[in-house]
Design a protein around this motif. Structure first.
Motif, short mmCIF file in Angstrom:
data_model
loop_
_atom_site.label_atom_id
_atom_site.label_comp_id
_atom_site.label_asym_id
_atom_site.label_seq_id
_atom_site.Cartn_x
_atom_site.Cartn_y
_atom_site.Cartn_z
N HIS A 135 0.83 -1.20 0.00
CA HIS A 135 0.00 0.00 0.00
C HIS A 135 0.87 1.26 0.00
N SER A 136 0.27 2.36 -0.39
CA SER A 136 0.91 3.67 -0.22
C SER A 136 0.09 4.42 0.82
N LEU A 137 0.63 5.50 1.31
CA LEU A 137 -0.06 6.28 2.34
C LEU A 137 -0.24 7.72 1.90
N LEU A 138 -1.42 8.26 2.14
CA LEU A 138 -1.69 9.68 1.96
C LEU A 138 -1.69 10.29 3.35
N LEU A 139 -0.78 11.22 3.61
CA LEU A 139 -0.70 11.85 4.92
C LEU A 139 -1.81 12.88 5.06
N VAL A 140 -2.59 12.73 6.10
CA VAL A 140 -3.73 13.62 6.36
C VAL A 140 -3.31 14.74 7.30
N SER A 141 -2.52 14.41 8.31
CA SER A 141 -2.01 15.42 9.25
C SER A 141 -0.69 14.93 9.82
N GLY A 142 0.11 15.87 10.30
CA GLY A 142 1.39 15.51 10.90
C GLY A 142 2.55 15.63 9.93
N ILE A 143 3.72 15.30 10.43
CA ILE A 143 4.97 15.37 9.66
C ILE A 143 5.70 14.05 9.83
N ALA A 144 6.34 13.59 8.76
CA ALA A 144 7.13 12.36 8.80
C ALA A 144 8.46 12.61 8.10
N LYS A 145 9.46 11.82 8.46
CA LYS A 145 10.75 11.90 7.76
C LYS A 145 10.92 10.63 6.95
N VAL A 146 11.57 10.77 5.80
CA VAL A 146 11.84 9.65 4.91
C VAL A 146 13.35 9.45 4.90
N ALA A 170 1.10 16.83 5.57
CA ALA A 170 -0.28 16.61 5.09
C ALA A 170 -0.39 16.91 3.60
N GLY A 171 -1.02 16.00 2.87
CA GLY A 171 -1.18 16.14 1.43
C GLY A 171 -0.15 15.37 0.63
N ASP A 172 0.94 14.97 1.27
CA ASP A 172 1.98 14.20 0.59
C ASP A 172 1.62 12.72 0.61
N THR A 173 2.20 11.98 -0.32
CA THR A 173 2.05 10.53 -0.33
C THR A 173 3.42 9.89 -0.17
N VAL A 174 3.44 8.70 0.39
CA VAL A 174 4.67 7.92 0.53
C VAL A 174 4.36 6.47 0.16
N GLY A 175 5.36 5.76 -0.30
CA GLY A 175 5.20 4.35 -0.61
C GLY A 175 4.67 4.05 -1.99
N GLU A 176 4.67 5.02 -2.88
CA GLU A 176 4.10 4.81 -4.21
C GLU A 176 4.87 3.78 -5.02
N MET A 177 6.19 3.78 -4.92
CA MET A 177 7.00 2.88 -5.74
C MET A 177 6.66 1.43 -5.43
N ALA A 178 6.65 1.05 -4.16
CA ALA A 178 6.34 -0.34 -3.80
C ALA A 178 4.90 -0.69 -4.17
N ALA A 179 4.01 0.28 -4.06
CA ALA A 179 2.61 0.04 -4.42
C ALA A 179 2.48 -0.24 -5.91
N LEU A 180 3.30 0.41 -6.72
CA LEU A 180 3.17 0.28 -8.17
C LEU A 180 3.97 -0.89 -8.74
N ALA A 198 -4.38 4.67 4.16
CA ALA A 198 -3.73 3.67 3.30
C ALA A 198 -4.46 3.59 1.97
N LEU A 199 -3.68 3.55 0.89
CA LEU A 199 -4.24 3.40 -0.45
C LEU A 199 -3.80 2.05 -1.00
N HIS A 200 -4.75 1.18 -1.30
CA HIS A 200 -4.47 -0.11 -1.90
C HIS A 200 -3.81 0.13 -3.26
N ARG A 223 -3.34 2.80 -8.78
CA ARG A 223 -3.28 2.60 -10.23
C ARG A 223 -4.49 3.21 -10.93
N ASP A 224 -5.68 3.01 -10.35
CA ASP A 224 -6.90 3.60 -10.93
C ASP A 224 -6.81 5.12 -10.97
N LEU A 225 -6.31 5.70 -9.87
CA LEU A 225 -6.15 7.16 -9.82
C LEU A 225 -5.20 7.64 -10.92
#
Length: 115
Positions: A5-16, A33-43, A62-64, A69-71
């Motif tokens: 899955h990938s994640l869409l951050l709704v609130s907060g801050i994360a480090k990569v 907030a508004g950023d996504t993470v994990g797209e590469m593994a999801a795709l 979490a985005l399946h 892919r549909d998006l």
């Protein structure tokens, strides 16, 4: 089954972060907030290439992989933005980000030309 899955951050801050060849961690980015993470593994289904760590309270959705892919199929501008982000990382020349180039374009060579 792999974590895809990938994640869409709704609130907060994360480090990569990612590990460089020496095994040391390298800060790649801060996300909010508004950023996504994990797209590469999801795709592509490959193992995760970075670690995302919350820097305090964080809410994410979490985005399946199929939803992502549909998006990307429905909204080509989102697919173009995702490709452009990967291209900018590779154009930075950072050796620690070459794994992104390998996963996106199949080589360590940075892309040339417009996105």
């Amino acid at each position: 089954m792999a974590d895809r899955h990938s994640l869409l951050l709704v609130s907060g801050i994360a480090k990569v972060t990612a590990r460089v060849e020496s095994g040391d961690p390298l800060l790649i980015a801060f996300t909010a907030a508004g950023d996504t993470v994990g797209e590469m593994a999801a795709l592509d289904g490959a193992p995760r290439s970075a670690t995302v760590t919350a820097c305090g309270p964080l809410t994410a959705r979490a985005l399946h992989p199929g939803v992502l892919r549909d998006l990307l199929m429905r909204r080509p501008e989102v697919a173009a933005a995702l490709t452009a982000m990967a291209r900018v990382c590779c154009e930075s020349g950072s050796c620690s980000l070459m794994i992104i180039c390998r996963r996106t374009w199949g080589s360590d060579e940075r892309p040339v030309g417009p996105a």
